[in-house]
Design a protein around this motif. Structure first.
Motif, mmCIF file in Angstrom:
data_model
loop_
_atom_site.group_PDB
_atom_site.id
_atom_site.type_symbol
_atom_site.label_atom_id
_atom_site.label_comp_id
_atom_site.label_asym_id
_atom_site.label_seq_id
_atom_site.Cartn_x
_atom_site.Cartn_y
_atom_site.Cartn_z
ATOM 1 N N ARG A 126 0.827 -1.221 0.000
ATOM 2 C CA ARG A 126 0.000 0.000 0.000
ATOM 3 C C ARG A 126 0.852 1.258 0.000
ATOM 4 O O ARG A 126 0.410 2.323 0.434
ATOM 5 N N ALA A 127 2.085 1.139 -0.499
ATOM 6 C CA ALA A 127 3.006 2.279 -0.487
ATOM 7 C C ALA A 127 2.441 3.467 -1.262
ATOM 8 O O ALA A 127 2.502 4.615 -0.802
ATOM 9 N N ASP A 128 1.887 3.196 -2.462
ATOM 10 C CA ASP A 128 1.352 4.295 -3.269
ATOM 11 C C ASP A 128 0.161 4.965 -2.568
ATOM 12 O O ASP A 128 0.030 6.189 -2.555
ATOM 13 N N GLU A 129 -0.702 4.143 -1.980
ATOM 14 C CA GLU A 129 -1.877 4.679 -1.277
ATOM 15 C C GLU A 129 -1.444 5.476 -0.050
ATOM 16 O O GLU A 129 -2.020 6.523 0.266
ATOM 17 N N ILE A 130 -0.401 4.965 0.629
ATOM 18 C CA ILE A 130 0.116 5.669 1.802
ATOM 19 C C ILE A 130 0.698 7.014 1.408
ATOM 20 O O ILE A 130 0.477 8.034 2.069
ATOM 21 N N ALA A 131 1.451 7.020 0.278
ATOM 22 C CA ALA A 131 2.040 8.276 -0.190
ATOM 23 C C ALA A 131 0.954 9.285 -0.563
ATOM 24 O O ALA A 131 1.066 10.480 -0.276
ATOM 25 N N GLN A 132 -0.120 8.794 -1.185
ATOM 26 C CA GLN A 132 -1.225 9.686 -1.557
ATOM 27 C C GLN A 132 -1.911 10.234 -0.306
ATOM 28 O O GLN A 132 -2.242 11.421 -0.229
ATOM 29 N N PHE A 133 -2.097 9.374 0.681
ATOM 30 C CA PHE A 133 -2.715 9.806 1.935
ATOM 31 C C PHE A 133 -1.860 10.864 2.632
ATOM 32 O O PHE A 133 -2.357 11.816 3.231
ATOM 33 N N ALA A 134 -0.532 10.708 2.517
ATOM 34 C CA ALA A 134 0.384 11.638 3.175
ATOM 35 C C ALA A 134 0.326 13.029 2.598
ATOM 36 O O ALA A 134 0.648 14.018 3.263
ATOM 37 N N ASN A 135 -0.105 13.126 1.330
ATOM 38 C CA ASN A 135 -0.131 14.431 0.666
ATOM 39 C C ASN A 135 -1.486 15.116 0.725
ATOM 40 O O ASN A 135 -1.671 16.192 0.162
ATOM 41 N N VAL A 136 -2.465 14.482 1.379
ATOM 42 C CA VAL A 136 -3.790 15.096 1.501
ATOM 43 C C VAL A 136 -3.716 16.316 2.403
ATOM 44 O O VAL A 136 -3.050 16.299 3.430
ATOM 45 N N GLY A 137 -4.378 17.396 2.039
ATOM 46 C CA GLY A 137 -4.344 18.627 2.828
ATOM 47 C C GLY A 137 -5.081 18.484 4.145
ATOM 48 O O GLY A 137 -5.826 17.543 4.364
ATOM 49 N N PHE A 138 -4.862 19.434 5.015
ATOM 50 C CA PHE A 138 -5.506 19.425 6.329
ATOM 51 C C PHE A 138 -6.973 19.822 6.225
ATOM 52 O O PHE A 138 -7.387 20.547 5.325
ATOM 53 N N VAL A 139 -7.733 19.351 7.182
ATOM 54 C CA VAL A 139 -9.162 19.680 7.210
ATOM 55 C C VAL A 139 -9.360 21.093 7.726
ATOM 56 O O VAL A 139 -8.501 21.666 8.392
ATOM 57 N N GLU A 140 -10.515 21.650 7.411
ATOM 58 C CA GLU A 140 -10.825 22.997 7.857
ATOM 59 C C GLU A 140 -11.284 22.978 9.316
ATOM 60 O O GLU A 140 -11.341 21.934 9.952
ATOM 61 N N GLU A 141 -11.614 24.165 9.806
ATOM 62 C CA GLU A 141 -12.089 24.252 11.183
ATOM 63 C C GLU A 141 -13.333 23.408 11.387
ATOM 64 O O GLU A 141 -14.163 23.263 10.493
ATOM 65 N N SER A 142 -13.465 22.896 12.604
ATOM 66 C CA SER A 142 -14.618 22.061 12.925
ATOM 67 C C SER A 142 -15.886 22.920 12.961
ATOM 68 O O SER A 142 -15.831 24.130 13.222
ATOM 69 N N PRO A 143 -17.062 22.289 12.707
ATOM 70 C CA PRO A 143 -18.334 23.033 12.785
ATOM 71 C C PRO A 143 -18.556 23.666 14.158
ATOM 72 O O PRO A 143 -19.122 24.749 14.265
ATOM 73 N N GLU A 144 -18.097 22.981 15.210
ATOM 74 C CA GLU A 144 -18.245 23.528 16.568
ATOM 75 C C GLU A 144 -17.492 24.840 16.711
ATOM 76 O O GLU A 144 -18.022 25.818 17.262
ATOM 77 N N LEU A 145 -16.261 24.889 16.193
ATOM 78 C CA LEU A 145 -15.461 26.105 16.285
ATOM 79 C C LEU A 145 -16.064 27.224 15.451
ATOM 80 O O LEU A 145 -16.105 28.387 15.870
ATOM 81 N N GLN A 146 -16.566 26.881 14.275
ATOM 82 C CA GLN A 146 -17.203 27.883 13.419
ATOM 83 C C GLN A 146 -18.452 28.464 14.080
ATOM 84 O O GLN A 146 -18.694 29.679 14.028
ATOM 85 N N ASP A 147 -19.238 27.599 14.731
ATOM 86 C CA ASP A 147 -20.455 28.051 15.409
ATOM 87 C C ASP A 147 -20.120 28.992 16.569
ATOM 88 O O ASP A 147 -20.791 30.010 16.778
ATOM 89 N N LEU A 148 -19.060 28.685 17.306
ATOM 90 C CA LEU A 148 -18.635 29.552 18.414
ATOM 91 C C LEU A 148 -18.188 30.914 17.907
ATOM 92 O O LEU A 148 -18.466 31.943 18.530
ATOM 93 N N ARG A 149 -17.519 30.941 16.770
ATOM 94 C CA ARG A 149 -17.072 32.221 16.202
ATOM 95 C C ARG A 149 -18.271 33.093 15.811
ATOM 96 O O ARG A 149 -18.263 34.310 16.012
ATOM 97 N N ILE A 150 -19.320 32.452 15.264
ATOM 98 C CA ILE A 150 -20.526 33.193 14.880
ATOM 99 C C ILE A 150 -21.212 33.787 16.115
ATOM 100 O O ILE A 150 -21.620 34.953 16.138
ATOM 101 N N GLN A 151 -21.329 32.964 17.182
ATOM 102 C CA GLN A 151 -21.932 33.452 18.423
ATOM 103 C C GLN A 151 -21.150 34.625 19.001
ATOM 104 O O GLN A 151 -21.730 35.613 19.458
ATOM 105 N N LEU A 152 -19.814 34.520 18.965
ATOM 106 C CA LEU A 152 -18.971 35.590 19.490
ATOM 107 C C LEU A 152 -19.147 36.879 18.694
ATOM 108 O O LEU A 152 -19.249 37.970 19.268
ATOM 109 N N ALA A 153 -19.215 36.752 17.378
ATOM 110 C CA ALA A 153 -19.389 37.937 16.527
ATOM 111 C C ALA A 153 -20.722 38.628 16.811
ATOM 112 O O ALA A 153 -20.802 39.866 16.848
ATOM 113 N N GLU A 154 -21.763 37.850 17.025
ATOM 114 C CA GLU A 154 -23.086 38.427 17.306
ATOM 115 C C GLU A 154 -23.089 39.178 18.636
ATOM 116 O O GLU A 154 -23.649 40.279 18.741
ATOM 117 N N LEU A 155 -22.462 38.588 19.662
ATOM 118 C CA LEU A 155 -22.416 39.250 20.969
ATOM 119 C C LEU A 155 -21.544 40.499 20.927
ATOM 120 O O LEU A 155 -21.881 41.525 21.541
#
Length: 466
Positions: free
Chosen positions: A348-377
């Motif tokens: 699975r070397a090729d699959e592992i190499a492909q997995f290694a190059n995948v970009g990072f995930v974005e912010e979690s929905p929980e963090l995004q929701d907290l930012r919206i609440q903070l902006a409103e307040l």
């Protein structure tokens, strides 16, 4: 009622005396004085308890329990004491005891308070005294609770772990010279010793070894295994202030002071402790093998390493076979299992190499929701001159939550970075595994392999994490 109670006639008027070891130390005649006064008041028998400290409980006082049993059984008509607190220091317990006396129609007499519960006035006085004492106890609890709330709101520090000191209610690494080692003729502070212990644990991966090392090197028995584990995982060492650390949801304020260990080191320590817990310790007498803790039997049990007849060839065998919990008695060679894992990773070397190059995930929905609440307040506060204190408090809490989640995301990203570099290395070189020693293989297998499933000497499946 026991046999002794049946043989000995119980007087209708008895007394109860209690004295603590502290009271005895201050006045060696304290107990004798109580007994003399109680007998002078008409007591035919005096029951006595001596406590070893203020924490003594009613259930641990044998004569007190005997007294209550006799009162409940209606065997006693009158009980004399010198003061009400001789029965109990707890207001709630005292009220329960007095109710026992009232329900059993037993008259309680307290000499110092001039109480005789055979008349209505004394009953009223006792209930009033108990109510006032309970109210004062509740007020004290409220004052303590408000004090703690203010303490947390101000983010004040107390009870520093080893390596730290408290100054102006903040944690600081304790860099004051603490001891001098004759071996190297150098002075060490508690912060220096703490760093040394952290580095030693990450290298040796053993709590027991860490405790021995600390004792032998510094002659300082600060830690045992449980205490060392608690200390290593304390958020304070990572620069965070924590309240209620023993609760399921401790209150954590990140980055309030200088850290003694990095977030990456903290994650490494956490992984080591989790893995050691899984395999039952690190460096045990069976030796260290790359797949220790990762081999599982089809029956659901874990596999341990055993030696062949001449002790040269090593095998993995189900741990349950020794206690008759599994009938799969055939073992699997350690070498065969390692080769199977390496083969699975190579395929699975090729699959592992492909997995290694995948970009990072974005912010979690929980963090995004907290930012919206903070902006409103914050928008509400910008449009008002006088801001409601409740809104300000809500903004503060939201900011703390966001900061905490951001730190967790940063830690996870760092772990991902380390794993991705590892994956790229594994996938890019076909001769990689031949160059690795046992400890290096163990490190890679922990990161890449979830488990290897075996049954009666056969390898059923190699399950990878990628």
């Amino acid at each position: 009622m026991n046999s002794q109670d049946k043989i000995v006639k119980i007087p209708e008027v008895i007394a109860y005396a209690r004295v603590s070891s502290r009271e005895q130390a201050e006045n060696s005649a304290a107990l004798d004085q109580q007994i003399a006064r109680l007998k002078a008041a008409g007591a035919e028998l005096v029951l006595v308890d001596t406590e070893s400290g203020r924490e003594g409980k009613e259930s641990q006082r044998s004569d007190f329990q005997k007294l209550i049993k006799w009162v409940r059984g209606g065997l006693v008509k009158r009980v004399i004491i010198t003061r009400l607190d001789r029965l109990s220091r707890s207001v709630l317990t005292l009220r329960k005891v007095i109710k026992e006396f009232q329900d059993s129609e037993c008259v309680l007499v307290a000499l110092d308070e001039n109480i005789d519960m055979s008349n209505a006035g004394s009953k009223f006085n006792v209930n009033m005294l108990c109510a006032l004492a309970e109210m004062e106890s509740d007020r004290l609890s409220e004052r303590i609770r408000r004090g703690k709330e203010h303490f947390r709101k101000e983010k004040r520090a107390s009870h520093p772990p080893f390596g730290y000191m408290v100054k102006d209610y903040r944690f600081y690494p304790n860099r004051e010279p603490f001891l001098c080692l004759l071996a190297d003729k150098k002075e060490y502070s508690k912060a220096d010793m703490a760093r040394d212990l952290v580095e030693h644990y990450i290298t040796k991966k053993s709590l027991n070894e860490g405790c021995r090392y600390f004792q032998n090197r510094y002659g300082y028995s600060e830690f045992w295994q449980t205490a060392l584990k608690k200390w290593l995982t304390s958020p304070v060492l990572q620069g965070d202030l924590v309240y209620y650390p023993k609760s399921k949801n401790p209150e954590i304020h990140p980055n309030t002071h200088e850290a003694l260990i990095s977030r990456e080191e903290a994650q490494t320590i956490k992984d080591i402790i989790a893995f050691n817990h899984k395999v039952g310790g690190f460096g045990h007498r069976r030796g260290i093998y790359p797949l220790t803790g990762l081999v599982k039997c089809e029956c659901g049990g874990g596999c341990i390493v055993a030696s062949g007849s001449k002790g040269v060839i090593k095998y993995f065998v189900c741990a349950r076979t020794r206690i008759g919990g599994c009938n799969r008695k055939h073992s699997t060679k350690v070498v065969e299992l390692e080769n199977a894992v390496i083969e699975a990773l190579t395929k699975r070397a090729d699959e592992i190499a492909q997995f290694a190059n995948v970009g990072f995930v974005e912010e979690s929905p929980e963090l995004q929701d907290l930012r919206i609440q903070l902006a409103e307040l914050e928008a509400l506060t910008n449009s008002r001159r006088n801001v409601n204190p409740a809104i300000s408090e809500a903004i503060r809490k939201l900011r703390n939550q966001i900061e905490h989640l951001q730190q967790q995301t940063h830690n996870q990203d760092q772990i991902e970075i380390n794993n991705r570099e590892l994956l790229r290395l594994v996938a890019s070189r076909h001769d990689f595994w031949a160059e690795q020693d046992t400890s290096q293989k163990q490190k890679f297998f922990r990161a890449l392999v979830d488990h290897v499933l075996v049954s009666n000497g056969k390898i059923l499946q190699v399950v990878l994490k990628v």
